[in-house]
Enzyme design. Structure first.
Site, PDB file in Angstrom:
ATOM      1  N   GLY A  45      32.176  40.609  36.910  1.00  0.00           N
ATOM      2  CA  GLY A  45      32.971  40.835  37.705  1.00  0.00           C
ATOM      3  C   GLY A  45      32.928  42.221  37.515  1.00  0.00           C
ATOM      4  N   GLN A  50      36.744  50.981  36.719  1.00  0.00           N
ATOM      5  CA  GLN A  50      35.081  50.605  35.798  1.00  0.00           C
ATOM      6  C   GLN A  50      33.851  51.874  36.614  1.00  0.00           C
ATOM      7  OE1 GLN A  50      35.152  46.726  35.407  1.00  0.00           O
ATOM      8  NE2 GLN A  50      33.919  47.173  33.341  1.00  0.00           N
ATOM      9  N   CYS A  88      33.251  42.692  27.712  1.00  0.00           N
ATOM     10  CA  CYS A  88      33.305  43.565  29.282  1.00  0.00           C
ATOM     11  C   CYS A  88      32.574  45.071  29.528  1.00  0.00           C
ATOM     12  CB  CYS A  88      34.663  44.888  28.975  1.00  0.00           C
ATOM     13  SG  CYS A  88      35.507  45.772  29.460  1.00  0.00           S
ATOM     14  N   LEU A  89      32.050  44.922  31.027  1.00  0.00           N
ATOM     15  CA  LEU A  89      31.089  45.818  30.473  1.00  0.00           C
ATOM     16  C   LEU A  89      31.232  47.649  29.757  1.00  0.00           C
ATOM     17  CD1 LEU A  89      29.883  45.260  34.357  1.00  0.00           C
ATOM     18  CD2 LEU A  89      28.804  44.641  31.969  1.00  0.00           C
ATOM     19  N   HIS A 130      41.341  39.484  34.323  1.00  0.00           N
ATOM     20  CA  HIS A 130      40.007  40.083  33.631  1.00  0.00           C
ATOM     21  C   HIS A 130      39.985  41.866  34.619  1.00  0.00           C
ATOM     22  CE1 HIS A 130      37.488  41.749  31.035  1.00  0.00           C
ATOM     23  NE2 HIS A 130      37.286  42.252  31.564  1.00  0.00           N
ATOM     24  N   GLU A 131      39.541  41.080  35.321  1.00  0.00           N
ATOM     25  CA  GLU A 131      39.517  41.759  36.413  1.00  0.00           C
ATOM     26  C   GLU A 131      40.947  42.765  36.885  1.00  0.00           C
ATOM     27  OE1 GLU A 131      36.460  43.924  36.414  1.00  0.00           O
ATOM     28  OE2 GLU A 131      35.978  42.182  35.766  1.00  0.00           O
ATOM     29  N   HIS A 134      41.919  45.230  34.431  1.00  0.00           N
ATOM     30  CA  HIS A 134      41.540  46.509  34.928  1.00  0.00           C
ATOM     31  C   HIS A 134      41.979  47.615  35.988  1.00  0.00           C
ATOM     32  CE1 HIS A 134      37.846  46.825  32.347  1.00  0.00           C
ATOM     33  NE2 HIS A 134      37.375  45.523  33.083  1.00  0.00           N
TER      34      HIS A 134
HETATM   35 ZN   LIG Z   1      36.563  44.889  31.964  1.00  0.00          ZN
END
Ligand SMILES: [Zn+2]
Length: 165
Positions: A45, A50, A88-89, A130-131, A134
């Site tokens: 995701g 991000q 997480c990226l 999770h997204e 963000h």
């Molecule tokens: Zn993340």
């Protein structure tokens, strides 16, 4: 390729703005750039902050095909919660166990401009939550009670941030 924003970049802590409808060509184009970026950075995701855009837009690599969610919200949450390891990226190298509702009722607008409501379960419910976090400036490290990997990196990713309790 869209550049990836890494913590503690302050954009990751901002509450994002709603996308105005009907969808502009610019937002459509951004979403279409986020698909290859998600693949390139090897994420399941990716949320707009991000990639440096403070907008309520995110993409998820669902089992069917990569899907974009515009103005996504969570209408209902199951009482039952499940614990799972997340990463997480934007916080490379850190992993931790996060408890989240197993099922959620999601409402979002598609890239085609349609509003949809849908129950999500399991991994898809996990990634969606999770997204959406963000989009509200929340990171999984705020929610984890057990860092399983990379705890030594946390200070670097949270420097100059106020401690959130
Ligand atoms: Zn993340």
């Amino acid at each position: 390729m869209l550049p990836l924003v890494i913590a503690p970049d302050p954009i990751l802590r901002k509450v994002t703005e709603q996308v105005s409808l009907p969808l502009s060509a610019e937002v459509q184009a951004l979403a279409k750039q986020m698909f290859p970026a998600m693949k390139h950075y090897d994420g399941i995701g990716l949320a707009a902050p991000q990639v440096g855009r403070s907008l309520q837009l995110m993409v998820v690599n669902t089992p069917l095909e990569p899907t974009a969610y515009v103005n996504p919200v969570i209408l209902k949450r199951s009482w039952k919660k499940v614990a799972m390891e997340e990463g997480c990226l934007s916080i490379p190298g850190v992993f931790g166990i996060v408890k989240r509702p197993q099922k959620i009722l999601a409402r979002y607008v598609t890239l085609g401009g349609q509003t949809r409501e849908e129950w999500l379960d399991g991994l898809m419910a996990r990634v969606y939550q999770h997204e959406v976090d963000h989009l509200n400036g929340v990171l999984f490290i705020d929610k984890t009670k057990e860092i399983t990997q990379g705890s030594e990196l946390l200070a670097k990713y949270t420097q100059n941030e106020k401690i959130k309790m």
